[in-house]
Design a protein around this motif. Structure first.
Motif, PDB file in Angstrom:
ATOM      1  N   PRO A 105       0.768  -1.282   0.097  1.00  0.00           N
ATOM      2  CA  PRO A 105       0.102   0.029   0.111  1.00  0.00           C
ATOM      3  C   PRO A 105       0.886   1.245   0.094  1.00  0.00           C
ATOM      4  O   PRO A 105       1.928   1.256   0.421  1.00  0.00           O
ATOM      5  N   ALA A 106       0.321   2.393  -0.508  1.00  0.00           N
ATOM      6  CA  ALA A 106       0.893   3.653  -0.291  1.00  0.00           C
ATOM      7  C   ALA A 106       1.560   4.146   1.039  1.00  0.00           C
ATOM      8  O   ALA A 106       2.633   4.856   0.871  1.00  0.00           O
ATOM      9  N   SER A 107       0.788   3.369   1.926  1.00  0.00           N
ATOM     10  CA  SER A 107       1.266   4.102   3.339  1.00  0.00           C
ATOM     11  C   SER A 107       2.608   3.326   3.502  1.00  0.00           C
ATOM     12  O   SER A 107       3.391   3.693   4.391  1.00  0.00           O
ATOM     13  N   PRO A 209       1.613  10.118  -1.675  1.00  0.00           N
ATOM     14  CA  PRO A 209       0.541   9.541  -1.773  1.00  0.00           C
ATOM     15  C   PRO A 209       0.024   8.578  -0.385  1.00  0.00           C
ATOM     16  O   PRO A 209      -0.901   8.130  -0.504  1.00  0.00           O
ATOM     17  N   VAL A 210       0.975   8.794   0.638  1.00  0.00           N
ATOM     18  CA  VAL A 210       0.569   8.121   1.945  1.00  0.00           C
ATOM     19  C   VAL A 210      -0.549   8.477   2.395  1.00  0.00           C
ATOM     20  O   VAL A 210      -1.241   7.669   2.873  1.00  0.00           O
ATOM     21  N   GLN A 211      -0.932   9.686   2.455  1.00  0.00           N
ATOM     22  CA  GLN A 211      -2.144  10.280   3.035  1.00  0.00           C
ATOM     23  C   GLN A 211      -3.073  10.759   2.323  1.00  0.00           C
ATOM     24  O   GLN A 211      -4.268  11.519   2.363  1.00  0.00           O
ATOM     25  N   THR A 212      -2.915  10.659   0.727  1.00  0.00           N
ATOM     26  CA  THR A 212      -4.039  11.269  -0.017  1.00  0.00           C
ATOM     27  C   THR A 212      -5.421  10.828   0.102  1.00  0.00           C
ATOM     28  O   THR A 212      -6.333  11.493   0.148  1.00  0.00           O
ATOM     29  N   SER A 232      -9.873  15.316  -8.791  1.00  0.00           N
ATOM     30  CA  SER A 232      -8.617  15.581  -8.441  1.00  0.00           C
ATOM     31  C   SER A 232      -7.642  16.093  -9.830  1.00  0.00           C
ATOM     32  O   SER A 232      -7.941  15.211 -10.786  1.00  0.00           O
ATOM     33  N   ILE A 233      -6.887  17.055  -9.588  1.00  0.00           N
ATOM     34  CA  ILE A 233      -6.165  17.654 -10.780  1.00  0.00           C
ATOM     35  C   ILE A 233      -4.759  17.565 -10.463  1.00  0.00           C
ATOM     36  O   ILE A 233      -4.278  18.279  -9.692  1.00  0.00           O
ATOM     37  N   GLY A 234      -4.178  16.886 -11.310  1.00  0.00           N
ATOM     38  CA  GLY A 234      -2.706  16.681 -10.924  1.00  0.00           C
ATOM     39  C   GLY A 234      -1.703  16.130 -11.811  1.00  0.00           C
ATOM     40  O   GLY A 234      -2.285  15.452 -12.891  1.00  0.00           O
ATOM     41  N   ASP A 235      -0.430  16.178 -11.868  1.00  0.00           N
ATOM     42  CA  ASP A 235       0.545  15.579 -12.741  1.00  0.00           C
ATOM     43  C   ASP A 235       1.151  14.219 -12.248  1.00  0.00           C
ATOM     44  O   ASP A 235       1.739  13.574 -13.159  1.00  0.00           O
ATOM     45  N   ASN A 236       0.972  13.897 -11.006  1.00  0.00           N
ATOM     46  CA  ASN A 236       1.396  12.678 -10.420  1.00  0.00           C
ATOM     47  C   ASN A 236       0.577  11.752 -10.455  1.00  0.00           C
ATOM     48  O   ASN A 236      -0.349  11.839  -9.395  1.00  0.00           O
ATOM     49  N   PHE A 237       0.757  10.629 -10.975  1.00  0.00           N
ATOM     50  CA  PHE A 237      -0.285   9.620 -11.188  1.00  0.00           C
ATOM     51  C   PHE A 237      -0.589   9.088 -10.051  1.00  0.00           C
ATOM     52  O   PHE A 237      -1.709   8.701  -9.356  1.00  0.00           O
ATOM     53  N   MET A 238       0.671   8.602  -9.134  1.00  0.00           N
ATOM     54  CA  MET A 238       0.591   8.056  -7.648  1.00  0.00           C
ATOM     55  C   MET A 238      -0.129   8.722  -6.826  1.00  0.00           C
ATOM     56  O   MET A 238      -0.610   8.309  -6.077  1.00  0.00           O
ATOM     57  N   ASN A 239       0.367  10.020  -6.835  1.00  0.00           N
ATOM     58  CA  ASN A 239      -0.163  10.934  -5.913  1.00  0.00           C
ATOM     59  C   ASN A 239      -1.393  11.435  -5.745  1.00  0.00           C
ATOM     60  O   ASN A 239      -2.327  11.570  -4.602  1.00  0.00           O
TER      61      ASN A 239
END
Length: 276
Positions: A105-107, A209-212, A232-239
């Motif tokens: 997981p991202a955590s 991305p841990v707390q997204t 959600s609008i961003g450039d980082n797919f993971m985040n």
């Protein structure tokens, strides 16, 4: 694409990333890399720059979307939907005989041992860690880069029409800024971009991305918004992108490359100007 596309028209909560989204310049990544290089012993400079050139040319296993294990010096492919890692590669790009069927997981990302390479900030960081630079020194170089970006001219380019776009949607919708940058950096950058005082809410030092997902949950609850009514609008797919899709939200992904990921709520664009 326009604000009156059906999904944008029905969305009431817009969550914007900052770096790589509200400004799309990239030359600061090189600036960051050279600051990191200068903090390394001189005998490592040539190797660092050689690897950095290979990364930018797409000739190195270090690439955006991978996960780097600093302890084992391995790159893993991470699936943000199944949250599993696979296909480990060595620093030289050789396949390594390892397997992992357990969820990752991202955590798990602590950015000390496990580093999610989500956007252009992270390849220089990974290179520096590979060549032995402590995490604390990497953070110093990052802070110095952010100060330069907001105090020196030429680093940031205002996106044409962005301020008027945000002013318009703010009349009827809630707009939130959620960024990993610290509050002092955010204040400086927004002022330089002429975007100060536009957001209803700000989440800084967001630890994405841990707390997204945690932040998404809190925002939807606070503003009484259904997931399908948020984007959600961003450039980082993971985040910013995968967590939004997992949550049932829409996601606008700023990516210069053609997306091979298909999802009914995923909307790839090359630039934020595509929705203005």
């Amino acid at each position: 694409m326009s604000l009156h596309d059906s999904y944008l028209d029905t969305c009431h909560l817009f969550i914007f990333d900052l770096d790589g989204t509200l400004y799309e310049d990239t030359k600061h990544f090189d600036h960051f890399a050279y600051k990191l290089k200068d903090k390394l012993p001189k005998e490592e400079h040539e190797s660092f720059l050689r690897d950095f050139t290979q990364v930018k040319e797409g000739l190195h296993p270090l690439s955006i979307g991978k996960v780097y294990d600093t302890k084992e010096d391995l790159f893993w492919t991470w699936d943000p939907f199944t949250e599993k890692i696979s296909n480990p590669e060595s620093w030289n790009g050789e396949q390594v005989e390892r397997s992992s069927d357990e969820p990752f997981p991202a955590s798990t990302f602590d950015f000390d041992r496990w580093i999610a390479i989500g956007d252009g900030w992270w390849p220089p960081y990974v290179l520096a860690r590979h060549y032995g630079l402590p995490m604390s020194e990497c953070h110093k170089a990052y802070d110095e880069t952010k100060v330069d970006m907001s105090s020196q001219k030429g680093w940031l380019t205002e996106t044409p029409g962005l301020r008027s776009f945000l002013e318009e949607i703010k009349k009827e919708k809630t707009i939130v800024l959620m960024t990993n940058s610290e509050a002092t950096d955010v204040d400086r950058l927004l002022k330089e971009l002429n975007l100060q005082d536009l957001f209803h809410d700000r989440i800084t030092s967001a630890t994405k991305p841990v707390q997204t997902s945690e932040h998404f949950h809190e925002l939807l609850k606070r503003y009484k918004i259904k997931p399908e009514e948020a984007v959600s609008i961003g450039d980082n797919f993971m985040n910013e992108i995968a967590p939004a899709l997992q949550y049932g939200m829409h996601a606008i992904w700023l990516t210069p490359d053609e997306s091979n990921i298909e999802h009914e709520k995923l909307h790839p664009v090359r630039s934020l100007t595509d929705i203005l």
